[in-house]
Design an enzyme around this catalytic site. Structure first.
Site, short mmCIF file in Angstrom:
data_model
loop_
_atom_site.label_atom_id
_atom_site.label_comp_id
_atom_site.label_asym_id
_atom_site.label_seq_id
_atom_site.Cartn_x
_atom_site.Cartn_y
_atom_site.Cartn_z
N GLU A 211 -4.78 2.03 13.65
CA GLU A 211 -4.61 3.33 14.33
C GLU A 211 -3.48 3.14 15.34
O GLU A 211 -3.70 2.56 16.41
CB GLU A 211 -5.92 3.72 15.05
CG GLU A 211 -7.07 4.02 14.12
CD GLU A 211 -7.02 5.42 13.51
OE1 GLU A 211 -6.27 6.27 14.03
OE2 GLU A 211 -7.71 5.66 12.51
N CYS A 245 -2.38 9.21 22.51
CA CYS A 245 -1.58 8.89 21.31
C CYS A 245 -1.20 10.14 20.52
O CYS A 245 -0.17 10.14 19.86
CB CYS A 245 -2.32 7.92 20.43
SG CYS A 245 -3.95 8.53 19.95
P1 NAD Z 1 -1.31 -2.44 22.69
O1 NAD Z 1 -0.88 -2.49 21.27
O2 NAD Z 1 -0.45 -3.03 23.72
O3 NAD Z 1 -2.75 -3.15 22.85
C1 NAD Z 1 -3.85 -2.82 22.05
C2 NAD Z 1 -4.79 -4.01 21.95
O4 NAD Z 1 -4.10 -5.08 21.33
C3 NAD Z 1 -5.29 -4.52 23.31
O5 NAD Z 1 -6.66 -4.84 23.19
C4 NAD Z 1 -4.45 -5.76 23.53
O6 NAD Z 1 -5.13 -6.77 24.25
C5 NAD Z 1 -4.17 -6.26 22.12
N1 NAD Z 1 -2.88 -6.95 22.02
C6 NAD Z 1 -1.76 -6.72 22.75
N2 NAD Z 1 -0.77 -7.57 22.37
C7 NAD Z 1 -1.28 -8.32 21.37
C8 NAD Z 1 -0.75 -9.38 20.57
N3 NAD Z 1 0.50 -9.81 20.72
N4 NAD Z 1 -1.55 -9.94 19.64
C9 NAD Z 1 -2.81 -9.51 19.46
N5 NAD Z 1 -3.37 -8.53 20.22
C10 NAD Z 1 -2.62 -7.93 21.15
O7 NAD Z 1 -1.60 -0.91 22.98
P2 NAD Z 1 -2.06 -0.21 24.33
O8 NAD Z 1 -0.95 -0.28 25.32
O9 NAD Z 1 -3.41 -0.70 24.73
O10 NAD Z 1 -2.25 1.29 23.84
C11 NAD Z 1 -1.20 2.18 23.73
C12 NAD Z 1 -0.73 2.32 22.30
O11 NAD Z 1 -1.82 2.56 21.44
C13 NAD Z 1 0.20 3.51 22.11
O12 NAD Z 1 1.23 3.14 21.24
C14 NAD Z 1 -0.68 4.56 21.46
O13 NAD Z 1 0.00 5.51 20.68
C15 NAD Z 1 -1.58 3.72 20.65
N6 NAD Z 1 -2.84 4.40 20.44
C16 NAD Z 1 -3.14 4.84 19.19
C17 NAD Z 1 -4.31 5.52 18.99
C18 NAD Z 1 -4.70 6.02 17.62
O14 NAD Z 1 -5.86 6.39 17.47
N7 NAD Z 1 -3.84 6.05 16.65
C19 NAD Z 1 -5.19 5.75 20.04
C20 NAD Z 1 -4.82 5.28 21.29
C21 NAD Z 1 -3.66 4.60 21.48
#
Ligand code: NAD
Length: 459
Positions: A211, A245
């Site tokens: 997602e 998002c």
């Molecule tokens: P992110 O990708 O930075 O982090 C998401 C998760 O991944 C966190 O738990 C984080 O600890 C983990 N993570 C971060 N870097 C990682 C790595 N290198 N390896 C493994 N895990 C890692 O996202 P965010 O800042 O928490 O959220 C914002 C983003 O999420 C935006 O792009 C938004 O559009 C998207 N989002 C999508 C949805 C959806 O339903 N499609 C919903 C909410 C947010």
């Protein structure tokens, strides 16, 4: 850390193998308990969200606790029927037979959640995974620490660790979790991290749902009811401090109504948050300094007819409009994910299409128009996760609609029954009768070729 994670996963795999999660009664009992524990702790959950990014209580109830309780009720009510094998019509070629689809849990699931709706986006996939009979390890976001802690506390009351456990931590913990062999991975987060997750699970060919995000266009046709459009857009864009998002990322407005539209947005911002939104109790803050600076950099050198005020101490960015940024500007490079709304005007449909086509398939697309043929044309012309006509964001509320992206905005979908299906392998079973055995398919084939051709083509 690695040993602890491996031991936890081994205990969950053992628990799964014992077959306890296959009992639908246990799943329902746990989901009911989860519901009551959430209700009991609703105030603490809202307080945690407020501590994390000053999320207003109204928005927390709307988009986190009440949202989840309503979905839990739906799942609890329907789970018995969803989990029964579904009879489908049989093929006459297999006569006599009866055919079924069995919904089978995958096994041990890893759920990685983001910070922006830190409660909803952790519990909603958990609900689907548990409903379908899986075990779960949840890795909530390290950026919404208070909510992550309350998630851990609540889930510990409801589930034994071998059925569901919370592992808190940042990137190294996430990486360590991804090194394990899971039966299913459900990731919500950014596109770049989505790619890292996809790569990490590829060696095991682990099934997954991603997602992700994208740049969501919001088109305002000249036939639109401009003031109502502005009201709905202001709500959906600045909800959660713009960190949604599926919020509109940028506006594409017919040039003939652009001024009217900007004036309407200005009026609606004041109506919602007052003349100084910093004083409004209804306006959330940016999650952390890193994101504050990332967003502040988007404003440099841009023309902001509305907003533009920043306060680093409070991680505050005013609801802001940017007038006609260049497509090469920072704000138009990637998903904004903050309370900044670029407004671009178009003078023809080709002109509008050129801008939309500049970006990968978005998670959402919105059209404001009283001209149905225009809206339908847009729906059919572009690929995107989901969207709405004459509103924004609200499609997420309908449990019957699958929620998910397409292409770079993600794959797979969930909510309501779609969550149950996402976390279930659909096993096809043909139950053959033994009282008759039509000899047609067996060798020696002799001159049966024309007969088999006719039968196969017919049925
Ligand atoms: P992110 O990708 O930075 O982090 C998401 C998760 O991944 C966190 O738990 C984080 O600890 C983990 N993570 C971060 N870097 C990682 C790595 N290198 N390896 C493994 N895990 C890692 O996202 P965010 O800042 O928490 O959220 C914002 C983003 O999420 C935006 O792009 C938004 O559009 C998207 N989002 C999508 C949805 C959806 O339903 N499609 C919903 C909410 C947010």
């Amino acid at each position: 850390m690695h040993n602890k994670i491996s031991d936890l996963l081994a205990s969950q795999k053992f628990f799964f193998k014992e077959g306890k999660t296959k009992e639908v009664a246990l799943r329902i009992e746990k989901l009911k308990l989860l519901r009551s524990v959430i209700e009991e702790h609703e105030t603490e959950i809202c307080d945690a969200l407020f501590q994390d990014f000053k999320k207003p209580k109204f928005e927390s109830v709307l988009s986190e606790t009440a949202f989840i309780i309503s979905e839990l009720d739906h799942v609890i009510k329907n789970l018995k029927s969803w989990s029964k094998p579904k009879k489908v019509s049989s093929s006459l070629i297999n006569f006599p037979s009866s055919d079924y689809i069995y919904s089978e849990p995958y096994g041990a699931c890893l759920i990685i959640a983001p910070w922006n709706y830190p409660f909803q986006l952790a519990i909603s996939p958990i609900m689907g995974a548990v409903a379908a009979g899986n075990t779960v390890v949840l890795k909530p976001s390290e950026l919404a620490l208070n909510t992550s802690q309350i998630l851990a506390d609540i889930l510990e009351i409801v589930f034994p660790k071998e059925m569901l456990a919370v592992v808190q931590g940042g990137v190294p913990v996430s990486e360590a979790l991804l090194e394990e062999k899971w039966d299913y991975v459900f990731f919500t987060g950014s596109v770049p991290v989505g790619k890292i997750v996809a790569k990490a699970i590829a060696p095991h060919l682990t099934p997954s749902t991603l997602e992700l995000g994208g740049k969501n266009p919001c088109i305002i046709h000249k036939s639109a009811k401009v003031q109502l459009a502005a009201k709905r857009i202001v709500w959906g864009k600045f909800l959660n401090g713009g960190q949604t998002c599926i919020a509109p990322d940028y506006i594409l407005v017919d040039s003939s109504i652009k001024k009217e539209f900007i004036d309407a947005i200005q009026k609606e911002i004041v109506a919602a948050y007052g003349a100084n939104p910093k004083d409004s109790p209804d306006y959330a803050r940016i999650i952390n300094e890193k994101n504050f600076y990332r967003l502040a950099a988007m404003l440099e050198g841009e023309k902001c007819p509305i907003g533009g005020e920043l306060d680093k101490e409070q991680l505050y960015i005013a609801p802001t409009l940017i007038d006609e940024p260049a497509l090469t500007s920072k704000v138009m490079e990637d998903e904004i994910f903050g309370p900044i709304l670029p407004v671009l005007s178009f003078s023809s449909e080709e002109n509008m299409a050129n801008i939309i086509d500049n970006y990968s398939k978005p998670l959402a697309l919105y059209v404001f128009s009283e001209d149905k043929s225009f809206s339908e044309k847009i729906l059919k012309s572009y690929s995107f996760g989901g969207g709405a006509i004459n509103d924004v964001v609200i499609q997420v509320v309908n449990k019957n609609l699958p929620f998910g992206g397409v292409g770079s905005s993600g794959n797979g979908a969930y909510h309501g029954k779609h969550s149950f299906d996402t976390f279930s392998h659909k096993k096809s079973i043909t139950k053959r009768g033994t009282w008759l055995d039509v000899p047609l398919r067996y060798a020696p084939y002799g001159d049966k070729v024309s007969l088999i051709g006719k039968i196969m083509k017919k049925f």
